[in-house]
Write an enzyme that holds these catalytic residues in place. Structure first.
Site, PDB file in Angstrom:
ATOM      1  N   GLY A   9     -27.810  -1.327  37.948  1.00  0.00           N
ATOM      2  CA  GLY A   9     -28.386  -0.911  36.515  1.00  0.00           C
ATOM      3  C   GLY A   9     -28.542  -1.382  35.564  1.00  0.00           C
ATOM      4  O   GLY A   9     -28.854  -2.895  35.930  1.00  0.00           O
ATOM      5  N   HIS A  10     -29.161  -0.889  34.534  1.00  0.00           N
ATOM      6  CA  HIS A  10     -29.215  -1.940  34.051  1.00  0.00           C
ATOM      7  C   HIS A  10     -29.011  -3.174  33.225  1.00  0.00           C
ATOM      8  O   HIS A  10     -27.115  -3.346  33.081  1.00  0.00           O
ATOM      9  CB  HIS A  10     -29.945  -0.873  32.018  1.00  0.00           C
ATOM     10  CG  HIS A  10     -28.431  -0.325  31.485  1.00  0.00           C
ATOM     11  ND1 HIS A  10     -29.136   0.449  30.081  1.00  0.00           N
ATOM     12  CD2 HIS A  10     -27.210   0.253  31.824  1.00  0.00           C
ATOM     13  CE1 HIS A  10     -27.888   1.381  29.801  1.00  0.00           C
ATOM     14  NE2 HIS A  10     -26.516   0.419  31.094  1.00  0.00           N
ATOM     15  N   ASN A  11     -29.373  -3.953  32.861  1.00  0.00           N
ATOM     16  CA  ASN A  11     -28.876  -5.425  32.651  1.00  0.00           C
ATOM     17  C   ASN A  11     -27.314  -6.678  33.317  1.00  0.00           C
ATOM     18  O   ASN A  11     -26.965  -7.218  33.690  1.00  0.00           O
ATOM     19  CB  ASN A  11     -27.785  -4.761  31.550  1.00  0.00           C
ATOM     20  CG  ASN A  11     -29.204  -4.829  29.707  1.00  0.00           C
ATOM     21  OD1 ASN A  11     -28.772  -3.785  29.372  1.00  0.00           O
ATOM     22  ND2 ASN A  11     -29.712  -5.601  29.631  1.00  0.00           N
TER      23      ASN A  11
END
Lengths: 345, 345, 345
Positions: free
Chosen positions: C246-248
């Site tokens: 997922g993001h980050n």
């Protein structure tokens, strides 16, 4: 995402009440803790209020209740006051993206393979090597990425955006203002077979997929076509990456599912539901509106009441888990032994 | 899927005994409950017999035991009697698909990039922008969709159909009459590394993938190539979407796996097994023939006996789940306490 | 993988001490149990020592402690002695692959669509129908497979290899000597929305993805771009197929994840960790260095100590599982009943 605007530009575009100097330059959006003196940050949750004291942000977006605290964090600190700071932040990212990544002018790339009888609306953009088959319709302003395949008679709604390498199967219908990320497959065959003398006889999947407006589907997710009727995603549904939606599933409006979730065939998910990452909903079940399924939970029966539902084995250090997991195989027997003891009392 | 045929056409194509008027027009196949007066429906499960009273279907496909009940549902109602109505339905969908979606004539699209020494059998269809590399062999009547990549020396069996955007790696072998859906990756490297001083040293995957006849693989599923020997899917295997098959796995004939299932390296799955959605089989295990693994179950040891196997944490409303899950961490201790009480009796 | 070399060739390329005839011909690498008289095999684990007696291998690679046993297995049997046989095996597969699959000379295929201002280093190979957009940089000797899409300003490090059909999103950065398998999507939007009056307002994902050197990513895996900052995979990370990041998320150096694993947004995974197949790490958690998560385990809170962690419901025959699973819903009540009995003692 380095660009330079002023707080006045932000307020002009997005509204909100500004406390502080309108000419303050802003070069980036950042989280409170990593913001610098040229950043705008937001505080949506009172729990993180203490970060106001330490943030270096030039400007903080807050709700009215925190306006005073935000303004007093340091001399000359700017504040944008708005009823819903998180929503303001979302709209700020949208506005920002338009500044730093302006859409290139629409063009039909000469390498795309487009059937003579495909219908492309005004301002449609078609990327390199995309394929648009016979009878497909692409609505006004839609953007079809490189390497997309839009099969025969498929429909892409106005203003939708397909990232590179999306497949939309024949007869499938994508609404307006949708976003489909790379690797999405819409309209592959549902998984249907009749068992006959130990062999699987294919049930041709005669339905299609219908997707409403404002739907977003993450990378490499799959939405299968229906067996007889259609698989349906209502308006505003948001799916993360690697999500599997089986044939004839119906997903209600504004329901969101996180990565690696799976919904088996003919399940009916209500509106305004959330399904956590890796959760599975078995086939032919129904979930009421406003049902929230925790990550990695397996839904094995119909849920008729709104609420949060969970079912995950609690993880532990391996040795502890092994002991408890092994004992789990005796749980039913333990209950009987407990009863026996109780009867002796 | 709107088309118009008569019951006589169906019987001529598929057999079965017709009770009722052969000239009855049929425009669609439908489920009993959504059928209208121009639909043919089927009843395969006695449990749903009550739907016979309310269905609007022009014709219902049933087994001999239900023929009378089906015929009496309303005056003039038609019935097709056949020993296995579900199988009949499957074949009906196949026949129907040929009527409503006749295959376009095979062609080699001029935009395809085909190596000079690739061998294409008679009647092979190659879609736009497909790539067929040196030494690849495509059997008679096979259809290679748009954007497929058939790498060097790969073999596609006669009559197989690759949807748009399938990758078949070098040296891999696909049998005859297979169906590979969009996004399938056959023959990516298996996941093999030797740990050396905290770093992973790649083990080149020197095997390939061999897939038997009549295999179907769902969208975005992956079958890795073997490390030394080959990864093998026997005849008639059916895999749903987003399934992961590790290197050197052997899947026996006519085994089916639902969406998001995963089989780790060197596992050996028997014939005529079923693996439910999201289930995982760990590496190097064996499953006997006729083993059925429930959805989301994690198979952690070899299974030598046919049967149904399960292992899923039962979901519950979140508060109840939390209490039970927390207690689970004390389960082994509870067993000891129970023993202690029993000893005191 | 049929080729013919001698043991002398192996030793010359890879080192090690040879006991036996240097001119022994070798045609394949094999497992001990399937090796024939023209195979080289390895024995890395003392547990399998008994296979030395039965193997037909022409040569066995062993550690010094087993050299004598290996040499005595049959008259004239060859042995390669090396401190780490598994590592030697890994390097042997690499050397072997170079013999049997020598890289074709680099070329820019004329069907590729390459922006005028893309920068391609020396010896870059671009496959058929690949797309390289404006401002992208491809380092020396990198190989871009057929149908890859390298979006604007993306960077591919020197010597990296992208299999056919990989998407690298705009502004994303891939290190040197990486391998990305077919269907990988780097830099799709992270899953970020603000809920506003029952609708999801998109949070534009303004970050990118940064991937270190020597990273390998399996087929159809997805690494989302960050919301504000970047998603980061450090040097030497190895991801199997169908993995979702997922993001980050931040993944530390030399961490490996098996197939179908998923890491939710903003989680921070340490270095030298392993995550088993189908395991899930929830968002915003941290895992210390050297944490090992068992297959299918769901990590629901931060782990601060190295070690092995597990949480899987033990599978059983279906009837036994049903009884125990049903009882699980009463577990908390059982604990109370147990306490009540204990108090009565």
């Amino acid at each position: 995402m380095d660009t330079a605007v002023t707080l006045a530009d932000l307020i002009a575009a997005l509204g909100g009440d500004l406390l502080g100097a309108p000419e303050t330059p802003i070069r980036r959006i950042a989280a409170l803790e990593s913001a610098d003196a040229q950043s705008v940050a937001f505080l949506a949750n009172v729990r993180y209020q203490s970060q106001l004291k330490t943030t270096q942000a030039a400007c903080v977006i807050v709700a009215p209740a925190l306006a005073e605290a935000a303004a007093q964090r340091q001399p000359g600190a700017a504040v944008i006051v708005t009823p819903d700071p998180y929503l303001y932040f979302a709209r700020l990212t949208q506005w920002w993206a338009r500044q730093v990544r302006p859409l290139p002018p629409a063009r039909i790339h000469p390498s795309a393979v487009i059937a003579d009888d495909a219908q492309l609306g005004q301002g449609v953009d078609v990327g390199p090597l995309a394929v648009i088959e016979s009878g497909a319709v692409v609505g006004e302003g839609a953007r079809i990425g490189a390497h997309c395949v839009i099969e025969a008679r498929a429909h892409i709604g106005a203003g939708s955006r397909l990232a590179p390498r999306v497949t939309v199967g024949f007869d499938c219908h994508i609404g307006a203002h949708c976003i489909l990320h790379s690797g999405v497959v819409i309209g592959a065959d549902g998984f249907g077979f009749a068992l006959s003398q130990g062999r699987w006889e294919k049930i041709e999947q005669l339905g299609a997929v219908r997707i409403g407006d404002h739907v977003e589907i993450g990378a490499n997710s799959c939405i299968d076509r229906g067996a007889l009727g259609d698989t349906i995603l209502e308006e505003g549904v948001k799916l993360d990456n690697l999500v599997q939606i089986g044939h004839n599933v119906h997903v209600g409006a504004h329901t969101a599912m996180a990565g690696c979730a799976g919904v088996a065939g003919s399940a009916r998910i209500g509106a305004h539901c959330t399904v956590g990452g890796g959760a599975i909903v078995l086939g032919h079940l129904s979930l009421a509106d406003h049902v929230h399924v925790s990550a990695a939970t397996v839904v094995t029966r119909t849920i008729t009441k709104p609420g949060q539902y969970s079912g995950v084995f609690p993880f532990d250090d391996n040795a502890s888990w092994e002991k408890n997991a092994a004992t789990l195989r005796q749980l039913h027997a333990m209950r009987d032994r407990l009863r026996a003891l109780e009867r002796k009392e």
